[in-house]
Design an enzyme around this catalytic site. Structure first.
Site, PDB file in Angstrom:
ATOM      1  N   LYS A 125      -3.095  -1.948   7.175  1.00  0.00           N
ATOM      2  CA  LYS A 125      -2.724  -0.953   6.158  1.00  0.00           C
ATOM      3  C   LYS A 125      -3.157  -1.512   4.814  1.00  0.00           C
ATOM      4  CE  LYS A 125      -0.296   0.655   3.282  1.00  0.00           C
ATOM      5  NZ  LYS A 125      -0.863   0.955   1.941  1.00  0.00           N
ATOM      6  N   GLY A 185       1.548  -9.034  -1.076  1.00  0.00           N
ATOM      7  CA  GLY A 185       1.778  -8.029  -2.115  1.00  0.00           C
ATOM      8  C   GLY A 185       2.839  -8.506  -3.086  1.00  0.00           C
ATOM      9  N   THR A 198       8.266  -5.468  -3.271  1.00  0.00           N
ATOM     10  CA  THR A 198       7.892  -4.808  -2.004  1.00  0.00           C
ATOM     11  C   THR A 198       8.164  -5.765  -0.844  1.00  0.00           C
ATOM     12  OG1 THR A 198       6.017  -3.898  -3.237  1.00  0.00           O
ATOM     13  CG2 THR A 198       6.088  -3.425  -0.892  1.00  0.00           C
ATOM     14  N   GLU A 253       3.325 -13.303   1.584  1.00  0.00           N
ATOM     15  CA  GLU A 253       2.593 -13.947   0.480  1.00  0.00           C
ATOM     16  C   GLU A 253       2.817 -13.059  -0.730  1.00  0.00           C
ATOM     17  OE1 GLU A 253       1.191 -16.774   0.808  1.00  0.00           O
ATOM     18  OE2 GLU A 253       0.789 -16.997   2.944  1.00  0.00           O
ATOM     19  N   CYS A 281      -3.084 -13.683  -7.524  1.00  0.00           N
ATOM     20  CA  CYS A 281      -1.717 -14.207  -7.461  1.00  0.00           C
ATOM     21  C   CYS A 281      -1.642 -15.657  -7.947  1.00  0.00           C
ATOM     22  CB  CYS A 281      -1.194 -14.096  -6.042  1.00  0.00           C
ATOM     23  SG  CYS A 281      -2.323 -14.839  -4.845  1.00  0.00           S
ATOM     24  N   GLU A 310       5.924 -12.029 -13.714  1.00  0.00           N
ATOM     25  CA  GLU A 310       4.519 -11.869 -13.330  1.00  0.00           C
ATOM     26  C   GLU A 310       3.927 -10.634 -14.016  1.00  0.00           C
ATOM     27  OE1 GLU A 310       3.380 -10.425  -9.381  1.00  0.00           O
ATOM     28  OE2 GLU A 310       1.920 -12.042  -9.263  1.00  0.00           O
TER      29      GLU A 310
HETATM   30  P1  NDP Z   1       2.414  -4.007  -3.624  1.00  0.00           P
HETATM   31  O1  NDP Z   1       3.559  -4.818  -3.190  1.00  0.00           O
HETATM   32  O2  NDP Z   1       2.656  -2.810  -4.464  1.00  0.00           O
HETATM   33  O3  NDP Z   1       1.600  -3.456  -2.337  1.00  0.00           O
HETATM   34  C1  NDP Z   1       1.094  -4.304  -1.346  1.00  0.00           C
HETATM   35  C2  NDP Z   1       0.847  -3.481  -0.086  1.00  0.00           C
HETATM   36  O4  NDP Z   1       2.092  -3.058   0.442  1.00  0.00           O
HETATM   37  C3  NDP Z   1       0.051  -2.208  -0.322  1.00  0.00           C
HETATM   38  O5  NDP Z   1      -0.778  -1.954   0.787  1.00  0.00           O
HETATM   39  C4  NDP Z   1       1.149  -1.172  -0.434  1.00  0.00           C
HETATM   40  O6  NDP Z   1       0.684   0.135  -0.200  1.00  0.00           O
HETATM   41  C5  NDP Z   1       2.098  -1.654   0.629  1.00  0.00           C
HETATM   42  N1  NDP Z   1       3.465  -1.178   0.513  1.00  0.00           N
HETATM   43  C6  NDP Z   1       4.121  -0.687  -0.573  1.00  0.00           C
HETATM   44  N2  NDP Z   1       5.406  -0.360  -0.254  1.00  0.00           N
HETATM   45  C7  NDP Z   1       5.574  -0.671   1.062  1.00  0.00           C
HETATM   46  C8  NDP Z   1       6.668  -0.579   1.975  1.00  0.00           C
HETATM   47  N3  NDP Z   1       7.859  -0.112   1.606  1.00  0.00           N
HETATM   48  N4  NDP Z   1       6.476  -1.010   3.237  1.00  0.00           N
HETATM   49  C9  NDP Z   1       5.290  -1.502   3.636  1.00  0.00           C
HETATM   50  N5  NDP Z   1       4.209  -1.588   2.813  1.00  0.00           N
HETATM   51  C10 NDP Z   1       4.347  -1.186   1.551  1.00  0.00           C
HETATM   52  O7  NDP Z   1       1.401  -5.006  -4.313  1.00  0.00           O
HETATM   53  P2  NDP Z   1       0.076  -4.672  -5.081  1.00  0.00           P
HETATM   54  O8  NDP Z   1      -0.857  -3.929  -4.162  1.00  0.00           O
HETATM   55  O9  NDP Z   1       0.425  -4.060  -6.398  1.00  0.00           O
HETATM   56  O10 NDP Z   1      -0.541  -6.135  -5.294  1.00  0.00           O
HETATM   57  C11 NDP Z   1      -0.223  -6.966  -6.349  1.00  0.00           C
HETATM   58  C12 NDP Z   1       0.798  -7.997  -5.935  1.00  0.00           C
HETATM   59  O11 NDP Z   1       0.320  -8.732  -4.826  1.00  0.00           O
HETATM   60  C13 NDP Z   1       1.061  -9.023  -7.032  1.00  0.00           C
HETATM   61  O12 NDP Z   1       2.431  -9.249  -7.152  1.00  0.00           O
HETATM   62  C14 NDP Z   1       0.375 -10.283  -6.508  1.00  0.00           C
HETATM   63  O13 NDP Z   1       0.926 -11.469  -6.996  1.00  0.00           O
HETATM   64  C15 NDP Z   1       0.558 -10.126  -5.042  1.00  0.00           C
HETATM   65  N6  NDP Z   1      -0.432 -10.930  -4.327  1.00  0.00           N
HETATM   66  C16 NDP Z   1      -0.011 -12.079  -3.699  1.00  0.00           C
HETATM   67  C17 NDP Z   1      -0.932 -12.910  -3.071  1.00  0.00           C
HETATM   68  C18 NDP Z   1      -0.487 -14.145  -2.363  1.00  0.00           C
HETATM   69  O14 NDP Z   1      -1.252 -14.631  -1.522  1.00  0.00           O
HETATM   70  N7  NDP Z   1       0.679 -14.693  -2.624  1.00  0.00           N
HETATM   71  C19 NDP Z   1      -2.369 -12.599  -3.078  1.00  0.00           C
HETATM   72  C20 NDP Z   1      -2.685 -11.373  -3.746  1.00  0.00           C
HETATM   73  C21 NDP Z   1      -1.746 -10.575  -4.360  1.00  0.00           C
HETATM   74  P3  NDP Z   1       0.162   1.080  -1.413  1.00  0.00           P
HETATM   75  O15 NDP Z   1      -0.254   0.206  -2.542  1.00  0.00           O
HETATM   76  O16 NDP Z   1      -0.954   1.801  -0.798  1.00  0.00           O
HETATM   77  O17 NDP Z   1       1.326   1.943  -1.772  1.00  0.00           O
END
Ligand code: NDP
Length: 478
Positions: free
Chosen positions: A171, A224, A228, A246, A280, A381
């Site tokens: 996803k 993410g 979330t 992560e 991140c 962040e």
């Molecule tokens: P989000 O948490 O908004 O989304 C991440 C993914 O989760 C997307 O595919 C999103 O779908 C999906 N999602 C959202 N809500 C749900 C739910 N309730 N259940 C299951 N899946 C869900 O993060 P962002 O996409 O905005 O990414 C940025 C974040 O990711 C930053 O905080 C960054 O630090 C972190 N990150 C961490 C990394 C690590 O390795 N530690 C690496 C890269 C990023 P959709 O967006 O389509 O709604």
């Protein structure tokens, strides 16, 4: 470009009949449409993965490693295509999409192919018995990824997951679906057994949430945001799904008086602003020892102002657009908060709209000084091209500031004194620290964070461990 879900080896529309727009971050134009999948699509994808599991998990490690190599070979032929799609979909500079995204996406499959091929059964001998430890697949996995490094992060999960015999449902973020679609086309082209990899597009609420809570999902690998991640963790915990998170970061770059200033400034500019600060691991809190504070700031701001911001398809561009108007607003809000908190904007801080991109999401790289280390901008962040700079006196002071956040992902230390660097590194509460470098990755090493930055580690044997169940078989000798 109208994208479709990929279920049981077929590209299909969503059961919902609804579509979502995919926008170019640079121009604001619609560049694609993605299905808004719902729980019925999720159900079909999970069923497909479940049906594929008995055959796929019966293959040997070598057979599955050969499939990973086939994916890598086919992806490699699409190297330029990956870079262009990623640059268009995320707004990042093409040179970065080529060097980081396209390169790593291919490398992830190759790396795990080799790793899995080399996996050996472990034996623990006792006087009267032999223990044999084997790796078995966990089952059906949900792989959920964000928008900042779309194919890089998806391939980082798909390769070890299917390599260890699991079948999966991907996803990707609704904001950046293009290269996930390209991966499905690649998988289709090489005739990977149907159902081993499935993909559903859609947002977190309608597609991600039912996927995580589905009864037949055995494992969730989520990258993410922290909020979330917390929702995902609660949902997965209800049925004891194996979980890796992560999450976000607020990473410190610690710069000592005795660093090599030229190299440090270049390294810290890169760590602050790579991918418009949307990594991140980015070092968004810059801690500088008092003896070189003014000198560092002068050189740092000069180098930040020299970065070329603009057309992501231009080979010389260093900074592109932000992912979405909502994300741009969030970052502008943080800059407003910084001013209210007494911050001094040394450069940037304003929207920056190259003429041909006036409907895109642009902001000049921003450097803020004079904020308290407790301030919101220096502890939360922001995930954009905004860094805060703070002064410290000695090792203990630097460690105390670095640890003063809810996050614990990564950091970097810049000094010529390696004994001091290692001592300080061990006192920092993060999963990773770089010394005199940043984002220098060896894929064999553990990747992940502590505190609100996540649970578990991926990378090398840690990915192998997460994407499998280890089993001990103890045989008593006569
Ligand atoms: P989000 O948490 O908004 O989304 C991440 C993914 O989760 C997307 O595919 C999103 O779908 C999906 N999602 C959202 N809500 C749900 C739910 N309730 N259940 C299951 N899946 C869900 O993060 P962002 O996409 O905005 O990414 C940025 C974040 O990711 C930053 O905080 C960054 O630090 C972190 N990150 C961490 C990394 C690590 O390795 N530690 C690496 C890269 C990023 P959709 O967006 O389509 O709604």
């Amino acid at each position: 470009m109208k994208l479709e879900n990929y279920i049981s080896g077929k590209f299909v529309e969503s059961d919902s009949g609804e579509w979502m727009n995919d926008y170019s971050p640079a121009t604001g134009e619609i560049i694609g449409k993605v299905p808004k999948s719902n729980e019925r699509d999720v159900d079909k994808a999970v069923k497909s993965a479940k049906e594929a599991l008995p055959y796929w998990s019966s293959l040997t490690h070598n057979q599955r490693a050969d499939w990973l190599d086939k994916i890598a070979d086919c992806l490699e032929l699409k190297y330029e295509n990956i870079a262009h799609l990623e640059s268009k979909d995320t707004g990042k500079p093409i040179s970065l999409a080529r060097e980081v995204d396209a390169y790593r996406s291919v490398k992830n499959f190759r790396f795990f192919a080799n790793m899995i091929r080399d996996l050996e059964v472990e034996y623990f001998e006792m006087e009267d018995a032999t223990n044999r430890v084997i790796y078995k697949p966990v089952g059906v996995g949900a792989l959920i990824t964000p928008w900042n490094l779309p194919l890089y992060l998806l391939s980082w999960k798909v390769a070890p997951a299917i390599g260890m015999g699991n079948t999966v449902i991907c996803k990707p973020s609704e904001l950046t679906p293009m290269t996930a679609d390209l991966l499905m086309k690649t998988i289709d082209e090489i005739n990977l057994p149907k159902g081993v990899v499935n993909l559903i597009h859609g947002d977190g609420k309608s597609a991600g949430s039912p996927l995580v809570s589905h009864d037949d999902i055995d494992l969730v690998s989520f990258t993410g945001g922290t909020s979330t991640g917390s929702i995902v963790a609660q949902s997965a915990a209800a049925s004891f799904k194996k979980l890796s998170l992560e999450l976000g970061g607020k990473n410190s770059s610690i710069i000592f008086n005795d660093c090599d200033l030229e190299k440090t400034v270049t390294g810290v500019v890169r760590s602050g602003f790579l991918n418009q600060g949307q990594v991140c691991l980015c070092g968004s809190r810059i801690l500088v020892q008092e003896g070189i504070y003014d000198q560092f700031i002068q050189k740092f701001v000069e180098e930040v102002e020299n970065m070329k911001i603009g057309d992501p398809s231009d080979e010389n561009t260093a900074l592109g657009a932000l992912i979405s108007p909502e994300h741009l607003s969030k970052i502008e809000e943080y800059i407003r908060i910084a001013k209210q908190e007494g911050g001094r904007i040394l450069t940037g801080g304003y929207p920056c709209l190259p003429k041909e991109f006036e409907n895109g999401n642009w902001i000049a790289p921003t450097v803020i000084a004079d904020l308290s280390v407790e301030s919101r901008c220096s502890t939360e962040e922001i995930f954009g091209p905004v860094v805060t700079i703070h002064k410290f006196t000695n090792d203990e002071h630097a460690i105390q500031i670095a640890n003063n956040t809810r996050y614990g992902l990564a950091g970097s230390i810049w000094t010529e004194d390696l004994e001091k660097a290692n001592r300080v590194a061990e006192s920092i509460h993060t999963g990773m620290i770089w010394i005199n470098t940043w984002l220098h990755r060896d894929l064999r090493t553990p990747f992940g964070g502590v505190k609100d930055s996540g649970i578990g580690r991926e990378g090398g044997r840690w990915s192998i461990g997460f994407f499998s169940e280890t089993m001990n078989i103890c045989t008593k000798h006569d």
